[in-house]
Design an enzyme around this catalytic site. Structure first.
Site, short mmCIF file in Angstrom:
data_model
loop_
_atom_site.label_atom_id
_atom_site.label_comp_id
_atom_site.label_asym_id
_atom_site.label_seq_id
_atom_site.Cartn_x
_atom_site.Cartn_y
_atom_site.Cartn_z
N GLY A 11 -13.22 20.63 119.80
CA GLY A 11 -13.07 20.14 121.18
C GLY A 11 -13.45 18.68 121.29
O GLY A 11 -13.36 17.92 120.32
N GLY A 14 -16.75 17.85 119.11
CA GLY A 14 -16.46 18.06 117.68
C GLY A 14 -15.46 17.04 117.18
O GLY A 14 -15.69 16.36 116.17
N ASN A 91 -17.89 25.31 122.90
CA ASN A 91 -18.30 25.06 124.29
C ASN A 91 -19.11 26.21 124.86
O ASN A 91 -19.03 27.35 124.40
CB ASN A 91 -17.12 24.64 125.18
N THR A 94 -20.43 27.89 132.05
CA THR A 94 -21.34 28.69 132.89
C THR A 94 -20.85 30.14 132.89
O THR A 94 -19.65 30.40 132.98
CB THR A 94 -21.34 28.14 134.33
N THR A 132 -24.25 21.65 124.09
CA THR A 132 -25.34 21.63 125.07
C THR A 132 -25.72 23.07 125.37
O THR A 132 -24.88 23.87 125.77
CB THR A 132 -24.89 20.92 126.36
N ALA A 220 -29.58 16.01 133.88
CA ALA A 220 -30.12 16.29 135.22
C ALA A 220 -30.61 14.99 135.87
O ALA A 220 -30.38 14.75 137.06
CB ALA A 220 -31.26 17.31 135.12
N CYS A 271 -19.85 18.38 132.55
CA CYS A 271 -21.24 18.53 132.09
C CYS A 271 -22.29 18.68 133.18
O CYS A 271 -23.12 19.58 133.12
CB CYS A 271 -21.61 17.34 131.22
N ARG A 341 -11.66 17.94 135.05
CA ARG A 341 -12.56 19.06 135.30
C ARG A 341 -13.65 18.67 136.30
O ARG A 341 -14.28 17.64 136.17
CB ARG A 341 -13.21 19.52 133.98
C1 UGA Z 1 -22.27 12.86 130.96
C2 UGA Z 1 -23.44 11.98 130.48
O1 UGA Z 1 -23.34 10.67 131.05
C3 UGA Z 1 -23.45 11.88 128.95
O2 UGA Z 1 -24.58 11.17 128.52
C4 UGA Z 1 -23.49 13.31 128.37
O3 UGA Z 1 -23.49 13.30 126.95
C5 UGA Z 1 -22.26 14.06 128.86
O4 UGA Z 1 -22.31 14.12 130.30
C6 UGA Z 1 -22.27 15.46 128.27
O5 UGA Z 1 -23.19 16.23 128.57
O6 UGA Z 1 -21.43 15.75 127.41
P1 UGA Z 1 -19.67 12.40 131.43
O7 UGA Z 1 -19.77 13.63 132.28
O8 UGA Z 1 -18.61 12.33 130.40
O9 UGA Z 1 -21.08 12.18 130.64
O10 UGA Z 1 -19.46 11.12 132.38
P2 UGA Z 1 -20.43 10.21 133.25
O11 UGA Z 1 -20.15 8.78 132.92
O12 UGA Z 1 -21.83 10.63 133.16
O13 UGA Z 1 -19.87 10.45 134.73
C7 UGA Z 1 -20.08 11.67 135.42
C8 UGA Z 1 -19.70 11.53 136.88
O14 UGA Z 1 -20.63 10.73 137.57
C9 UGA Z 1 -18.32 10.89 137.14
O15 UGA Z 1 -17.65 11.63 138.10
C10 UGA Z 1 -18.65 9.50 137.64
O16 UGA Z 1 -17.67 8.96 138.49
C11 UGA Z 1 -19.94 9.76 138.38
N1 UGA Z 1 -20.79 8.55 138.51
C12 UGA Z 1 -21.33 7.97 137.41
C13 UGA Z 1 -21.03 8.02 139.77
O17 UGA Z 1 -20.55 8.54 140.81
N2 UGA Z 1 -21.83 6.92 139.88
C14 UGA Z 1 -22.39 6.32 138.79
O18 UGA Z 1 -23.12 5.30 138.98
C15 UGA Z 1 -22.13 6.86 137.54
#
Ligand code: UGA
Length: 454
Positions: A11, A14, A91, A94, A132, A220, A271, A341
């Site tokens: 995925g 990986g 993966n 939930t 995770t 979190a 995530c 997602r």
């Molecule tokens: C998140 C974490 O940032 C990673 O460190 C982690 O490894 C990953 O989950 C995971 O567990 O695999 P990701 O979900 O890919 O990464 O993307 P993010 O950049 O964290 O964004 C998540 C959401 O938060 C997006 O919808 C983004 O638009 C929103 N966001 C982000 C905001 O609304 N404001 C911000 O300042 C930053």
């Protein structure tokens, strides 16, 4: 003979992490295995556009390493048998049924992987959890390996912290690599691989449980920052403050910092929601209901953020969307990915459709099929997809920017204003559009966290 790694699960984590590892460690032989033949075939296809995931820069590295130090296969058992180290990147969604449904992580795939390893691994094997997972999952693995008297298996936890859209950069230059375990030699062996491209001081060594818990809590804390800033955005709108000025001021305090302070329609992605639910479940499990409620509130505020955006847009458009045309700019949960997602766009578009709106949806990367599926496709005639972004504004009443793709920042505002019905509204849920430019052409702009004039 070269050191052999088998990665179970082809995925996002990986695929992308093994591509970068193979590029940095040409001496390794890495086999990524998965029973999903279609996915394996796509990874084996050298046509970049056919890779199973879109990640800027990944296709070039993939071309460089495929068939040299990196191989994809459906022969799970064979490559486990030959491996010195087995990584698990399956993966863990939930749970939808049974005990803990709606909160706990579903460990079915982890358990299956562990059973296959227990059956087929030969000699001394290091097993690395990369998915995770809830804290103490390694106990589950230990139980399975013990039952199968696989004495020579050492378990490590090495969670991945990359984010979608910036995965290549995050993998090449990670803030930290975390390795938890109780066997020093096994830890050194994995650390030795990372040392090919990650400075030693960024490789953190902990016990198993700290590594497992650190991944959940890092997500979190990130999610909590977004929920916090979104509440402040609403307060700015009511009080006359501007969110970008407020976050600039608070972010300048080096103890707070500037990252992850952008207000928006709520966080999405595969995530944060899943990991927060998992954390809530764990807190209940360990007898900490107040702590569980505290972390659940981060999710509650996220749901509120999305609903708030829908409600205020409907209100601004005279409390009815019946027969109105709304252009949706961006559907992915963030830019530079094709992943939708948990995207806030799903709920917001659904709210607009429920109010009778006609949507013209544009996104540079999300597929039409995935959007259809996400919107449960109840009223096909109310949703159109227009690849020609500009012409989709014809007769539109409003446009809602939901994902901050760069192409939306420099549109031909003059032309758009001549296409749209008056009063033409732009709703900027990411606070990225230039107010003066739009207002110059008679377009009304609502921006998140911008108090004072609307
Ligand atoms: C998140 C974490 O940032 C990673 O460190 C982690 O490894 C990953 O989950 C995971 O567990 O695999 P990701 O979900 O890919 O990464 O993307 P993010 O950049 O964290 O964004 C998540 C959401 O938060 C997006 O919808 C983004 O638009 C929103 N966001 C982000 C905001 O609304 N404001 C911000 O300042 C930053």
């Amino acid at each position: 003979m070269s050191y052999r790694i088998c990665c179970i699960g082809a995925g996002y984590v990986g695929g992308s992490s093994m591509i970068v590892m193979a590029d940095s460690c040409p001496g390794l032989q890495i086999n990524v295995v998965d029973h999903d033949k279609q996915r394996i075939d796509s990874w084996n296809n050298l046509m970049a556009k056919d890779l199973p995931i879109y990640e800027p820069g990944l296709d070039e590295i993939h071309k460089r390493v495929l068939g040299k130090s990196l191989f994809f296969s459906t022969d799970v058992e064979l490559y486990i048998k030959n491996a010195d180290m087995v990584l698990i990147t399956v993966n863990t969604p939930t749970k939808v049924n049974g005990h803990g449904a709606g909160e706990a992580a579903d460990l079915t795939n982890i358990e299956l992987a562990a059973r296959t390893i227990a059956e087929f691994a030969r000699g001394t094997t290091i097993v690395v959890e990369r998915s995770t997972i809830p804290v103490r999952t390694a106990d589950v693995l230990k139980g399975i390996f013990r039952k199968n008297s696989s004495e020579n298996i050492h378990i490590l936890s090495n969670p991945e912290f990359m984010a979608e859209g910036s995965a290549v950069q995050d993998l090449i230059a990670p803030d930290r690599v975390l390795i938890g375990g109780d066997d020093q030699r096994a830890i050194d062996e994995l650390a030795g691989i990372y040392q090919h491209w990650v400075p030693s001081e960024r490789i953190l060594r902990t016990n198993l449980w700290s590594a497992e818990l650190a991944k959940l809590t890092a997500n979190a804390f990130l999610a909590q920052r977004i929920s916090s800033v979104n509440t402040i955005a609403a307060l700015c709108e009511s009080s006359g403050a501007h969110i970008d000025e407020v976050t600039q001021a608070i972010g300048a305090d080096h103890r707070i910092g500037h990252n992850f302070l952008r207000a928006g329609p709520g966080f999405g992605g595969s995530c944060f929601r899943k990991d927060l639910l998992n954390l809530v479940y764990l807190c209940h499990y360990f007898g900490l209901p107040d702590v569980a409620n505290y972390w659940r509130s981060v999710l509650t505020i996220n749901d509120w953020s999305r609903a708030r955006i829908s409600e205020l847009i409907i209100k601004k458009l005279f409390s009815t969307l019946c027969g109105k045309k709304i252009v949706i700019l961006g559907f992915t949960f963030k830019p530079h990915t094709n992943d939708i997602r948990e995207s806030p766009a799903i709920n917001i578009c659904q709210d607009f459709l429920d109010e009778g709106a006609m949507l013209s949806i544009h996104d540079p990367m999300a597929t039409i099929e995935s959007i259809h599926q996400a919107l449960s496709w109840q009223s096909p005639s109310s949703v159109t997809f227009n690849q020609d972004l500009i012409s989709s504004f014809r007769e539109a009443d409003a446009a809602v920017l939901l994902t901050e793709w760069p192409i939306y920042l420099k549109l031909d505002w003059k032309l758009l204003s001549s296409y749209m019905r008056s009063p033409a509204w732009f709703f900027d849920t990411r606070n990225v559009l230039n107010r003066a430019e739009l207002e110059n052409y008679g377009l009304n702009l609502w921006s998140i966290g911008f108090g004072g004039i609307h």
